[in-house]
Design an enzyme around this catalytic site. Structure first.
Site, PDB file in Angstrom:
ATOM      1  N   TYR A  33      -6.615  -7.872  22.773  1.00 53.22           N
ATOM      2  CA  TYR A  33      -5.819  -6.942  23.596  1.00 53.22           C
ATOM      3  C   TYR A  33      -4.382  -6.933  23.057  1.00 53.22           C
ATOM      4  O   TYR A  33      -3.802  -8.003  22.810  1.00 53.22           O
ATOM      5  CB  TYR A  33      -5.878  -7.481  25.021  1.00 53.22           C
ATOM      6  CG  TYR A  33      -5.170  -6.712  26.090  1.00 53.22           C
ATOM      7  CD1 TYR A  33      -5.451  -5.377  26.336  1.00 53.22           C
ATOM      8  CD2 TYR A  33      -4.240  -7.346  26.906  1.00 53.22           C
ATOM      9  CE1 TYR A  33      -4.825  -4.693  27.371  1.00 53.22           C
ATOM     10  CE2 TYR A  33      -3.606  -6.673  27.942  1.00 53.22           C
ATOM     11  CZ  TYR A  33      -3.908  -5.343  28.164  1.00 53.22           C
ATOM     12  OH  TYR A  33      -3.279  -4.685  29.181  1.00 53.22           O
TER      13      TYR A  33
ATOM     14  N   LYS B 217      -9.048  -5.000  36.691  1.00 50.40           N
ATOM     15  CA  LYS B 217     -10.079  -4.067  36.222  1.00 50.40           C
ATOM     16  C   LYS B 217     -11.284  -4.062  37.170  1.00 50.40           C
ATOM     17  O   LYS B 217     -11.209  -3.499  38.228  1.00 50.40           O
ATOM     18  CB  LYS B 217     -10.459  -4.425  34.791  1.00 50.40           C
ATOM     19  CG  LYS B 217      -9.243  -4.620  33.860  1.00 50.40           C
ATOM     20  CD  LYS B 217      -8.523  -3.310  33.579  1.00 50.40           C
ATOM     21  CE  LYS B 217      -7.165  -3.476  32.914  1.00 50.40           C
ATOM     22  NZ  LYS B 217      -7.132  -4.247  31.689  1.00 50.40           N
TER      23      LYS B 217
ATOM     24  N   ARG C 113       3.802 -20.805  48.467  1.00 50.28           N
ATOM     25  CA  ARG C 113       3.629 -20.718  47.016  1.00 50.28           C
ATOM     26  C   ARG C 113       2.337 -21.391  46.556  1.00 50.28           C
ATOM     27  O   ARG C 113       1.835 -21.089  45.486  1.00 50.28           O
ATOM     28  CB  ARG C 113       4.852 -21.294  46.299  1.00 50.28           C
ATOM     29  CG  ARG C 113       5.049 -20.668  44.940  1.00 50.28           C
ATOM     30  CD  ARG C 113       6.231 -21.166  44.126  1.00 50.28           C
ATOM     31  NE  ARG C 113       7.406 -21.511  44.843  1.00 50.28           N
ATOM     32  CZ  ARG C 113       7.753 -22.771  45.138  1.00 50.28           C
ATOM     33  NH1 ARG C 113       6.983 -23.784  44.781  1.00 50.28           N
ATOM     34  NH2 ARG C 113       8.868 -23.025  45.782  1.00 50.28           N
TER      35      ARG C 113
ATOM     36  N   ASP D 113     -10.809 -14.117  26.667  1.00 49.65           N
ATOM     37  CA  ASP D 113     -10.487 -12.996  27.553  1.00 49.65           C
ATOM     38  C   ASP D 113     -11.817 -12.301  27.847  1.00 49.65           C
ATOM     39  O   ASP D 113     -12.374 -11.602  27.003  1.00 49.65           O
ATOM     40  CB  ASP D 113      -9.495 -12.048  26.878  1.00 49.65           C
ATOM     41  CG  ASP D 113      -9.070 -10.902  27.798  1.00 49.65           C
ATOM     42  OD1 ASP D 113      -9.839 -10.550  28.723  1.00 49.65           O
ATOM     43  OD2 ASP D 113      -7.974 -10.356  27.580  1.00 49.65           O
TER      44      ASP D 113
HETATM   45  C1  LIG Z   1      -6.003  -4.934  31.173  1.00 46.27           C
HETATM   46  C2  LIG Z   1      -6.368  -6.104  30.356  1.00 46.27           C
HETATM   47  C3  LIG Z   1      -5.605  -7.253  30.400  1.00 46.27           C
HETATM   48  C4  LIG Z   1      -4.331  -7.362  31.197  1.00 46.27           C
HETATM   49  O1  LIG Z   1      -4.491  -7.178  32.533  1.00 46.27           O
HETATM   50  P1  LIG Z   1      -3.248  -6.680  33.431  1.00 46.27           P
HETATM   51  O2  LIG Z   1      -3.684  -7.009  34.803  1.00 46.27           O
HETATM   52  O3  LIG Z   1      -3.109  -5.216  33.150  1.00 46.27           O
HETATM   53  O4  LIG Z   1      -2.056  -7.457  32.998  1.00 46.27           O
HETATM   54  C5  LIG Z   1      -6.001  -8.319  29.630  1.00 46.27           C
HETATM   55  N1  LIG Z   1      -7.081  -8.248  28.847  1.00 46.27           N
HETATM   56  C6  LIG Z   1      -7.845  -7.158  28.775  1.00 46.27           C
HETATM   57  C7  LIG Z   1      -9.040  -7.152  27.886  1.00 46.27           C
HETATM   58  C8  LIG Z   1      -7.508  -6.039  29.525  1.00 46.27           C
HETATM   59  O5  LIG Z   1      -8.243  -4.946  29.428  1.00 46.27           O
END
Ligand SMILES: *Cc1c(COP(=O)(O)O)cnc(C)c1O
Length: 405
Positions: free
Chosen positions: A118, A215, A64, A190
């Site tokens: 988001y 992403k 973990r 973010d």
């Molecule tokens: C996709 C995304 C997330 C979340 O990511 P996941 O891996 O799909 O949970 C957070 N912030 C932004 C700007 C995103 O495009």
């Protein structure tokens, strides 16, 4: 501290190739092996006693707390973020946002959240955070006076995002972070869109930078992961909270993310130039009321993007002229090279509809300069296909959308 930080002067491509490659973790091979490990075996009783005592990356304890594959990825990301002391990995981007907010907020605190965050982040304010007695207040990142007026003695943190989700406006992050700091609040960003090579978040005044590795870093639409990077104290706090929540990522996914990281700059450069070419082409079309692409001169926040960012990516939106929603839907249905699907940052192009009005509480949609009917948009994630082919596809889909129905 990563070895990369010591040689931070080299270019992005060079940093990406070497990031996280520590001989003591990965041995003589180029890519760290996938350590599929729950149990780590100890030499003897003395070593067993030492295990839990030294809770740090690079020391085996139990699965973990990770193993070299996860440590190498976390170390690579730390090395790419000037000012970061460490990075915590999460099983998704949303988990990274939740893990971060649950680290810095306590019951009774107030979180200020940008209104164009988001959507799952906005939902977290009303759901998870509200359930834990944390109040979320939304603000317009372009109205600095109103933002400043929202701070109170319970405001512990602000959540920023650049560019804004779906509508892609680039706010003045250094100014927003400075105002938070003046009020004794932490700023969380973010930074999924630009990533650390496109926007150096901590160097621009952010305290914790969060990314969906799902992403660009993964880059091949085959893994889910998130990260949070910060300076020494906040990193320790994030790590402690993540351990308390039992958060760990799969070593197989960590190895895939490391593989994705090596080609990040190549992919981002290709996506960015293709996106700019396609956005410029769309900007000249009568059917389109506005193109929302930070790299496009004249787009909302373009000047700030030029001032603060070292790169872009393939994700942008545009808005159809007039309120014919079915026409927009026909356009997406007619695309042949674009998949219809969420997420982005993979090698393939994607399209989704964008109807931001219900997702904005204090910002106006449609924004100033658009007609009330100009509200139906499309978000394109430009992949690695030839941009000329993508433009031909978009042109035929526009023709089909205008003709049909
Ligand atoms: C996709 C995304 C997330 C979340 O990511 P996941 O891996 O799909 O949970 C957070 N912030 C932004 C700007 C995103 O495009």
């Amino acid at each position: 501290m990563s070895e990369q930080n010591k040689t931070g002067k080299v270019g992005t491509g060079t940093r990406l190739v070497g990031a996280g490659r520590r001989r003591e973790w990965t041995g003589p091979v180029v890519n760290p092996p996938v350590w599929r490990a729950s149990t780590h075996l100890y030499e003897n009783m003395a070593a067993l006693a030492e295990g839990p005592r030294r809770n740090e990356d690079g020391r085996f304890f139990y699965g973990r707390r990770g193993a070299p594959t996860q440590w190498a990825l976390a170390d690579a990301l730390t090395g790419l973020e000037p000012g970061a002391a460490g990075t915590v990995l999460y099983p998704s981007g949303v988990a990274a946002i939740a893990g971060t907010l649950l680290t810095v907020l306590r019951p009774g605190d107030v979180l200020l959240m940008t209104d164009n965050a988001y959507d799952p982040s906005r939902a977290m304010g009303k759901g998870l955070l509200a359930d834990f007695g944390i109040e979320t207040r939304l603000f317009d990142p372009f109205d600095h006076a109103a933002y400043r007026a929202l701070f109170c003695d319970r405001t512990r943190a602000v959540l920023l995002e650049t560019p804004g989700s779906l509508t892609m406006e680039v706010p003045d992050v250094p100014a927003l972070a400075a105002i938070a700091r003046e009020h004794g609040a932490l700023s969380v960003l973010d930074n999924t869109w630009a990533g650390p090579t496109g926007f150096a978040a901590l160097a621009h005044g952010i305290d914790i930078t969060v990314m969906a590795l799902t992403k660009h870093v993964g880059g091949h639409s085959d893994l889910m992961m998130g990260s949070a990077s910060a300076g020494p104290e906040l990193y320790e706090a994030l790590r402690k909270r993540a351990q308390g929540l039992g958060i760990v990522v799969s070593p197989d996914d960590a190895a895939l993310a490391l593989r994705g990281l090596r080609t990040l700059e190549l992919r981002l450069n290709r996506e960015t130039s293709s996106a700019l070419e396609i956005a410029s082409w769309l900007a000249g079309r009568d059917e389109i009321a506005r193109v929302l692409c930070p790299m496009l001169p004249g787009a909302p926040g373009h000047e700030i993007w030029r001032r603060d960012f070292a790169g872009g990516c393939g994700l942008f939106s545009f808005v159809f002229r007039g309120g014919d929603r079915a026409r927009r839907d026909r356009f997406i249905d007619a695309l042949e090279l674009f998949g219809i699907g969420y997420s982005w940052g993979g090698f393939e192009s994607l399209a989704v509809p964008v109807d931001p009005a219900p997702l904005r509480a204090v910002m106006r949609w449609p924004p100033a300069g658009l007609e009330p009917g100009d509200r139906h948009g499309v978000r394109l994630a430009i992949g690695l296909e030839d941009p000329a082919d993508l433009i031909v596809d978009i042109a035929q889909a526009l023709a089909a959308a205008m003709a049909g129905g």
